[in-house]
Design an enzyme around this catalytic site. Structure first.
Site, PDB file in Angstrom:
ATOM      1  N   HIS A   1      64.593  72.740 -23.325  1.00  0.00           N
ATOM      2  CA  HIS A   1      64.442  71.366 -23.787  1.00  0.00           C
ATOM      3  C   HIS A   1      64.325  71.284 -25.307  1.00  0.00           C
ATOM      4  CE1 HIS A   1      63.409  67.177 -22.999  1.00  0.00           C
ATOM      5  NE2 HIS A   1      62.347  67.275 -23.777  1.00  0.00           N
TER       6      HIS A   1
ATOM      7  N   SER B   1      64.424  64.597 -26.537  1.00  0.00           N
ATOM      8  CA  SER B   1      63.708  64.144 -25.347  1.00  0.00           C
ATOM      9  C   SER B   1      63.706  62.614 -25.262  1.00  0.00           C
ATOM     10  CB  SER B   1      62.281  64.719 -25.362  1.00  0.00           C
ATOM     11  OG  SER B   1      61.654  64.532 -24.117  1.00  0.00           O
TER      12      SER B   1
ATOM     13  N   ASP C   1      67.314  73.519 -19.721  1.00  0.00           N
ATOM     14  CA  ASP C   1      66.425  72.373 -19.521  1.00  0.00           C
ATOM     15  C   ASP C   1      66.773  71.647 -18.228  1.00  0.00           C
ATOM     16  OD1 ASP C   1      64.597  70.290 -19.947  1.00  0.00           O
ATOM     17  OD2 ASP C   1      66.026  69.138 -21.143  1.00  0.00           O
TER      18      ASP C   1
END
Length: 534
Positions: A435, A184, A372
């Site tokens: 994600h 991330s 994601d």
């Protein structure tokens, strides 16, 4: 008599508990406690000869009152030789405990609030360090506002400071291969920290066997990645063609603002550009899909972070849990204060430092779960495709090949994803993952990180051999004196460089001014001597 036996048994149990919970390593600025969970919390965790698992605090040099919290989990298999992996959770401001208990750590939090040992934690075959950073994330803290962090330069310096002290204490693994990883917003952290470590090793004599870094579903080059939102959403059937075209029409305005932010690094243009990018691209996709989970488009959003993690919040704030970890602070999943502090950092581009590292043989893996939205695989592949490195011309011709965690010669196992690989660079797409790839596909995530740290091909095709042939060809064809040799002999190259530095008394940077011809000549001469001796 029975009372005496019971009393002695109780005293022995208490002594063993406190003896095992003692501080296992201590230095001037770093302290560690062996993690000893209360028995009532344990389910199926081995208690016979377990690997070392510690939690600790580190006092940062540059700060007034900052204490960085971390975990260190010794590898379950062959810890003396296993690679060392540093993991940083993104956010910015989200704690490492999310990864420890939900993704790639050794623990799984069960519905009854007991913990079990995970089958596919990255500590199976790696010594893993999880860090709560920047300061005021997770259990890391400072009572002095002057210690707040808002940029990657400070993040990188703090991590260098921490790792310098950590390896002073854990000198038994300082020579093991070392890798930086994260997901991330760690798409910012990982390149910044990696580059700082790389420079410290190359120019400052920092003793670290730094081999590579990996980013999972990261935000690395926002100017490019914002441009993928509409295309990704359209390709997955959650956006109309007309809305896709409208978003793409306005995207150049976002790109201009993001590039302006990156070039000036001024607070005001960065904040304005971020608002423009959000309003013209990402938020328009969200408005077309109310309630969508931005981390997994197949799910609905549940809570502020789209996943209900209240159980972990309650668990981490239990008195017995905090006592086992040696902490005494309120824990939260993510700090929105830290998040706000990094507003002007969002649009900065951190892929620009990667080519130099790759030219010196540092391996790079960018991987992404294909469900994601927020840091989707399309956007990540686009910035990888635009990297200007010595293999740029050949990279565009590299096709994606299927890989499988179950792959074996002659098998017809289901594909776990696709991979493109050339020289030190690989881009991996992970199927059926959002994600947080290690949470959604733990077995596949362990496979990809283990293959990466061992420099092994993910596919049954010999991609590693193809990469080596490519590197050797590149070296032999390019005879530029000012270049650096960056093929599979990087370890030998750096050994030669350091030997030259010692012999001549010059700094390592000066020794590195050696050209490619000099190195190849030295290598070929050494090979001839060895051949003659045989």
């Amino acid at each position: 008599m029975l009372k005496r036996v019971l009393a002695l048994t109780l005293l022995l149990a208490l002594w063993l508990t406190f003896a095992s919970a003692k501080v296992s390593s201590i230095s001037g600025r770093l302290s560690e406690n062996d993690i000893v969970w209360p028995n009532k919390l344990l389910r199926d965790i081995p208690i016979v000869d377990p690997p070392q698992r510690v939690a600790g605090y580190f006092k940062l040099n540059r700060t007034h009152d900052a204490h960085m919290f971390y975990f260190y989990f010794q590898a379950r298999n062959n810890p003396t030789t296993a690679p060392v992996v540093l993991w940083m959770t993104g956010g910015p401001g989200c704690s490492s405990e999310l990864a420890v208990f939900y993704e790639n750590g050794p623990y799984k939090l069960n519905p009854d609030n007991t913990i079990s040992e995970t089958e596919f934690g990255w500590d199976v075959d790696h010594n893993v360090i999880f860090v709560d950073q920047p300061i005021n994330t997770g259990f890391s803290y400072s009572k002095d506002p002057r210690d707040e962090v808002s940029d990657e330069e400070t993040v990188a310096e703090d991590m260098l400071d921490f790792l310098s002290e950590f390896f002073e204490v854990h000198s038994d693994i300082v020579n093991n291969d070392f890798f930086v990883t994260g997901e991330s917003y760690a798409g910012h952290y990982v390149p910044a920290v990696s580059y700082r470590l790389y420079r410290a090793v190359e120019l400052e004599g920092f003793d670290l066997n730094f081999q590579g870094f990996a980013i999972g579903n990261g935000l690395t080059n926002a100017a490019i990645q914002f441009g993928a939102y509409a295309d990704f959403a359209y390709a997955n059937g959650i956006l109309s063609e007309s809305l896709r075209d409208s978003i793409n029409f306005w995207y150049p305005l976002c790109r201009f603002g993001a590039n302006l932010c990156d070039s000036t690094q001024w607070f005001l243009p960065c904040d304005i550009a971020l608002d423009i990018c959000q309003l013209t691209t990402f938020e328009r996709v969200l408005n077309a899909n109310p309630g969508i989970n931005v981390y997994d488009i197949t799910k609905k959003c549940d809570g502020p972070l789209c996943y209900d993690m209240t159980q972990l919040t309650d668990f981490m704030n239990r008195a017995d849990v905090q006592a086992a970890l040696g902490v005494d602070r309120k824990w939260q999943e993510c700090s929105f204060d830290v998040y706000a502090d990094f507003t002007s950092d969002w649009l900065r581009n951190f892929d620009s430092v990667i080519p130099e590292m790759m030219e010196d043989g540092i391996r790079v893996m960018i991987y992404a779960g294909d469900l994601d939205l927020i840091c989707n695989w399309m956007g990540n592949e686009r910035w990888v495709n635009k990297l200007q490195w010595y293999g740029s011309d050949q990279w565009s011709a590299v096709t994606a090949k299927n890989w499988s965690a179950d792959a074996s010669p002659g098998s017809n196992s289901e594909a776990s994803g696709t991979v493109r690989s050339l020289g030190p660079l690989s881009f991996v797409r992970v199927f059926k993952a959002g994600h947080m790839v290690p949470m959604d596909q733990p077995r596949n995530a362990l496979k990809l990180i283990t293959s990466f740290t061992r420099n092994q091909s993910l596919t049954l095709d010999d991609l590693e051999q193809e990469g080596d042939q490519f590197q050797e060809t590149t070296v032999m064809e390019d005879e530029d004196e000012s270049g650096k040799y960056m093929g599979k002999d990087r370890g030998q190259y750096m050994h030669v460089i350091r030997s030259q530095a010692k012999k001549t008394g010059v700094a390592e940077r000066g020794a590195r001014s050696w050209g490619r011809k000099d190195f190849l000549r030295h290598r070929d001469a050494s090979a001839a001597v060895v051949g003659a001796a045989m």
